[in-house]
Design an enzyme around this catalytic site. Structure first.
Site, PDB file in Angstrom:
ATOM      1  N   SER A  71       0.834  -1.211   0.000  1.00  0.00           N
ATOM      2  CA  SER A  71       0.000   0.000   0.000  1.00  0.00           C
ATOM      3  C   SER A  71       0.865   1.257   0.000  1.00  0.00           C
ATOM      4  CB  SER A  71      -0.971   0.007   1.180  1.00  0.00           C
ATOM      5  OG  SER A  71      -0.302   0.180   2.404  1.00  0.00           O
ATOM      6  N   ASN A  72       2.026   1.202   0.645  1.00  0.00           N
ATOM      7  CA  ASN A  72       2.938   2.356   0.543  1.00  0.00           C
ATOM      8  C   ASN A  72       3.483   2.486  -0.871  1.00  0.00           C
ATOM      9  OD1 ASN A  72       3.484   3.864   3.141  1.00  0.00           O
ATOM     10  ND2 ASN A  72       3.522   1.745   3.843  1.00  0.00           N
TER      11      ASN A  72
ATOM     12  N   MET B  59      10.784  -7.093   4.184  1.00  0.00           N
ATOM     13  CA  MET B  59      10.997  -7.778   5.467  1.00  0.00           C
ATOM     14  C   MET B  59      12.323  -8.537   5.525  1.00  0.00           C
ATOM     15  SD  MET B  59       8.326  -6.706   6.886  1.00  0.00           S
ATOM     16  CE  MET B  59       8.113  -7.639   8.391  1.00  0.00           C
ATOM     17  N   ARG B  60      13.367  -7.947   4.953  1.00  0.00           N
ATOM     18  CA  ARG B  60      14.703  -8.544   5.022  1.00  0.00           C
ATOM     19  C   ARG B  60      15.671  -7.500   5.541  1.00  0.00           C
ATOM     20  NH1 ARG B  60      15.890 -13.540   4.718  1.00  0.00           N
ATOM     21  NH2 ARG B  60      17.906 -13.083   3.793  1.00  0.00           N
TER      22      ARG B  60
ATOM     23  N   ASN C 152      13.594   4.083   4.551  1.00  0.00           N
ATOM     24  CA  ASN C 152      12.666   3.088   5.084  1.00  0.00           C
ATOM     25  C   ASN C 152      11.491   3.817   5.718  1.00  0.00           C
ATOM     26  OD1 ASN C 152      11.741   0.471   5.944  1.00  0.00           O
ATOM     27  ND2 ASN C 152      12.449   0.967   8.012  1.00  0.00           N
TER      28      ASN C 152
ATOM     29  N   HIS D  31       8.649   3.195   8.805  1.00  0.00           N
ATOM     30  CA  HIS D  31       8.391   2.325   9.962  1.00  0.00           C
ATOM     31  C   HIS D  31       7.150   2.837  10.694  1.00  0.00           C
ATOM     32  CE1 HIS D  31       9.208  -0.471  13.159  1.00  0.00           C
ATOM     33  NE2 HIS D  31       8.990   0.503  14.024  1.00  0.00           N
TER      34      HIS D  31
ATOM     35  N   SER E 109       7.391   6.916  10.827  1.00  0.00           N
ATOM     36  CA  SER E 109       8.647   7.628  10.570  1.00  0.00           C
ATOM     37  C   SER E 109       9.210   7.183   9.227  1.00  0.00           C
ATOM     38  CB  SER E 109       9.698   7.288  11.647  1.00  0.00           C
ATOM     39  OG  SER E 109       9.193   7.479  12.946  1.00  0.00           O
TER      40      SER E 109
ATOM     41  N   GLU F 102      21.821  -0.932  11.364  1.00  0.00           N
ATOM     42  CA  GLU F 102      20.972  -1.480  12.426  1.00  0.00           C
ATOM     43  C   GLU F 102      19.498  -1.301  12.055  1.00  0.00           C
ATOM     44  OE1 GLU F 102      20.598  -0.632  17.173  1.00  0.00           O
ATOM     45  OE2 GLU F 102      22.279   0.233  16.098  1.00  0.00           O
TER      46      GLU F 102
ATOM     47  N   ASP G  88      15.759  -0.302  11.725  1.00  0.00           N
ATOM     48  CA  ASP G  88      14.902   0.811  12.135  1.00  0.00           C
ATOM     49  C   ASP G  88      15.666   1.928  12.847  1.00  0.00           C
ATOM     50  OD1 ASP G  88      12.724  -0.536  11.017  1.00  0.00           O
ATOM     51  OD2 ASP G  88      12.311  -1.602  12.864  1.00  0.00           O
TER      52      ASP G  88
ATOM     53  N   GLN H  52      -1.399   7.593   7.483  1.00  0.00           N
ATOM     54  CA  GLN H  52      -0.384   8.654   7.558  1.00  0.00           C
ATOM     55  C   GLN H  52       0.903   8.273   6.825  1.00  0.00           C
ATOM     56  OE1 GLN H  52      -1.344  11.584   8.541  1.00  0.00           O
ATOM     57  NE2 GLN H  52      -3.288  10.496   8.810  1.00  0.00           N
ATOM     58  N   GLU H  53       1.217   6.980   6.845  1.00  0.00           N
ATOM     59  CA  GLU H  53       2.393   6.534   6.077  1.00  0.00           C
ATOM     60  C   GLU H  53       2.240   6.937   4.614  1.00  0.00           C
ATOM     61  OE1 GLU H  53       3.706   2.473   6.706  1.00  0.00           O
ATOM     62  OE2 GLU H  53       2.626   2.367   8.591  1.00  0.00           O
TER      63      GLU H  53
HETATM   64  C1  GRF Z   1       3.989  -0.602   6.779  1.00  0.00           C
HETATM   65  O1  GRF Z   1       3.318  -0.466   8.001  1.00  0.00           O
HETATM   66  C2  GRF Z   1       5.425  -0.119   6.895  1.00  0.00           C
HETATM   67  O2  GRF Z   1       5.558   0.928   7.792  1.00  0.00           O
HETATM   68  C3  GRF Z   1       6.118  -1.351   7.409  1.00  0.00           C
HETATM   69  O3  GRF Z   1       5.517  -2.412   6.733  1.00  0.00           O
HETATM   70  C4  GRF Z   1       4.184  -2.058   6.372  1.00  0.00           C
HETATM   71  C5  GRF Z   1       4.053  -2.267   4.895  1.00  0.00           C
HETATM   72  O4  GRF Z   1       2.741  -2.075   4.457  1.00  0.00           O
HETATM   73  N1  GRF Z   1       7.542  -1.241   7.220  1.00  0.00           N
HETATM   74  P1  GRF Z   1       2.431  -2.026   2.889  1.00  0.00           P
HETATM   75  O5  GRF Z   1       2.997  -3.310   2.282  1.00  0.00           O
HETATM   76  O6  GRF Z   1       3.090  -0.803   2.322  1.00  0.00           O
HETATM   77  O7  GRF Z   1       0.934  -1.980   2.796  1.00  0.00           O
END
Ligand code: GRF
Length: 216
Positions: free
Chosen positions: A15-16, A92-93, A109, A111, A138, A145, A147, A175-176
């Protein structure tokens, strides 16, 4: 003016990524998505990219013996697509220090917490468990390291009575989708500089890097 060519790394829903794709559709936006890369073949975000004609590739980490070899493969794909900057969007890596250093201040990134609080994959559970009244998201430059790194923009949302990780997560995610395109715009406009691991946004009031959602 030539646009910043961005590679977006995903592992899931994307979604981002969609928010970034939508922002880049504006002909005046200073960045374009050159390639989307997932380490999971079934990531829905790949479909989002393909629908818009953006190259969408899979690089399966299980096919590599070491993290460094996987990251070399990733680097090869990014080079092939002439990428200038890399955005992690639910990727997720953990990336190797060599890869991260190679993209110093060109690797972002997002988060779902107000860093440096609640790093890791259980941010919403931990925010609720801690009883904080405000959480958020954020966007930051990536360091080795997880996040950790200079913060570019944050948005705050209230934590409401009865919130679950899912309900808080949905509020934060909205909000992201505002923050990531904004951070990318600033990066592409060359407005971000990092001194002593703190970000300055050229031509902006400092508050411009903070988005506040009123508590209703
Ligand atoms: C988001 O909450 C982002 O902050 C985190 O992983 C999620 C990814 O969501 N790192 P999407 O795949 O962008 O919907």
């Amino acid at each position: 003016m030539s646009k910043l060519r961005v590679g977006v790394l995903i592992s899931g829903n994307g979604s981002n990524l969609q928010a970034l794709i939508d922002a880049c559709q504006d002909t005046n936006f200073p960045a374009e998505i050159a390639v989307v890369i997932s380490n999971k073949a079934d990531a829905f975000g790949l479909q989002r990219a393909r629908e818009k004609g953006i190259p969408a590739l899979v690089i399966d980490h299980k096919e590599f013996d070491t993290r460094a070899q996987f990251d070399d493969g990733l680097q090869h794909l990014l080079d092939h697509h002439l990428v200038d900057a890399v955005l992690l969007a639910g990727f997720m890596r953990l990336l190797s220090p060599g890869f991260v250093q190679g993209w110093h201040n060109k690797l972002l990134n997002i988060h779902p917490s107000l860093l440096p609080s609640f790093k890791g994959v259980h941010a919403h559970e931990e925010a609720i468990a801690a009883g904080v009244r405000i959480s958020g998201c954020s966007v930051h430059f990536v360091r080795a390291e997880m996040d950790v790194g200079p913060i570019i923009v944050q948005a705050a949302v209230p934590v409401l009575a009865g919130d679950t990780p899912a309900s808080l997560g949905a509020r934060v995610l909205a909000q992201e989708h505002q923050c990531y395109p904004l951070a990318l715009r600033w990066l592409a406009e060359g407005r971000l500089s990092v001194v002593d691991e703190k970000v300055t946004i050229a031509g902006a009031a400092e508050a411009e890097g903070a988005l506040m959602q009123p508590v209703s």
